[in-house]
Scaffold this active site. Structure first.
Site, short mmCIF file in Angstrom:
data_model
loop_
_atom_site.label_atom_id
_atom_site.label_comp_id
_atom_site.label_asym_id
_atom_site.label_seq_id
_atom_site.Cartn_x
_atom_site.Cartn_y
_atom_site.Cartn_z
CB SER A 182 -12.67 -4.79 -1.54
OG SER A 182 -11.40 -4.83 -2.13
CG HIS A 194 -9.94 -0.25 -1.45
ND1 HIS A 194 -10.50 -0.55 -2.66
CD2 HIS A 194 -9.98 -1.40 -0.72
CE1 HIS A 194 -10.88 -1.82 -2.66
NE2 HIS A 194 -10.57 -2.35 -1.50
#
Length: 309
Positions: free
Chosen positions: A86, A195
């Site tokens: 991430s 996400h």
């Protein structure tokens, strides 16, 4: 044999993480550079109050991770391949030589603000342990709707799946997961639904910002989040960093790719041992350490020894 530097994402932050960095000129240089770019007191980002903000968390992680990687490099310990989970992918891009640190600071500042503004409350992320992607996917399909959005967000291990969305929808998936024998189902210390398609708008704005930035081909191999592949071109890296906030993080595939390319030492660059612990379970014959927890001197010795094999 080769060495991977792996950079954790949001959820791995800790109070005083910037204050507890090694006493080293590279740390001082990194903090001063961040202060100049952002125009704020960087050492105020890691207080208990500040870390309630996604903005402070993401900036603190980027700064601390780049600082530690620079310390290792200054001490002669480099990586053969880099990957980040991430927000950690921005640190990996900097360390790979593709993205300038000052540009990374500006993009992450924008990224975190857009994320925080998009869903200021009632949304987040949670982890399910003990079920695989197919099983969790079926549960998500049962709950997901326009008024109760929830999606698969991170594939951390084959049996560790993170979901993202409305908190009440996440709890509904947890309840179903427990009836199927999940070992763990709990919320993460993340206040935005990362996400998943809920952040498509953020990805679009990031893509516009990234289009203005000059990237260069990586000098160290760089593994992207979205496709879990080594990315060699500027455009591939630009697209991965922009789209990563709204697409599933395929970390299990990324780690497996690095292992298959010969990595036998995974070095986590950041606070805690989130990625280290996952790698230990996945690759029992590989060495997996946290640079900060092991100590910079020990980490340097291990890195140099591994690269000489």
């Amino acid at each position: 044999m080769s060495v991977a530097f792996i950079f954790p994402g949001q959820g791995s932050q800790k109070i005083n993480m910037l204050h507890e960095l090694p006493k080293h000129e590279e740390v001082e240089r990194t903090i001063e550079e961040a202060r100049t770019v952002l125009g704020r007191d960087i050492l105020q980002l890691d207080t208990r109050e500040a870390l309630q903000s996604t903005v402070s968390v993401q900036l603190a992680l980027l700064i601390s991770e780049v600082a530690v990687a620079r310390v290792l490099k200054a001490e002669g310990a480099a990586a053969d391949i880099a990957a980040g989970h991430s927000i950690g992918s921005f640190s990996a891009a900097v360390v790979s030589g593709s993205l300038d640190f000052s540009d990374a600071l500006s993009v992450v500042d924008l990224r975190s603000r857009l994320m925080e503004q998009s869903y200021p409350k009632d949304y987040g992320m949670g982890v399910i342990v003990g079920l695989d992607e197919v099983q969790v996917g079926k549960l998500v399909q049962q709950v997901n709707s326009e008024t109760s959005p929830v999606y698969i967000a991170n594939l951390n291990r084959y049996d560790q799946i993170v979901i993202s969305g409305l908190l009440s929808a996440i709890e509904d998936v947890f309840a179903l997961a427990r009836t199927m024998g999940a070992h763990k189902a709990k919320l993460l210390n993340v206040s935005v639904p990362s996400h998943c398609r809920l952040l498509n708008g953020v990805s679009k704005e990031l893509a516009d910002k990234m289009a203005e930035i000059n990237l260069t081909p990586p000098r160290t191999l760089f593994v992207g989040n979205c496709r879990a592949r080594v990315l060699r071109t500027v455009e591939d890296i630009r697209q991965d960093l922009s789209a990563g906030v709204s697409q599933t993080v395929r970390w299990h595939d990324s780690a497996t790719l690095m292992y298959e390319r010969g990595v036998r030492l995974f070095v986590e660059i950041g606070p805690g041992e989130t990625l280290t612990n996952m790698a230990k379970k996945e690759f029992p014959d590989a060495r997996c350490i946290s640079a900060l927890n092991s100590g910079i001197e020990s980490a340097c010795i291990l890195i140099k020894n591994e690269r000489e094999k």
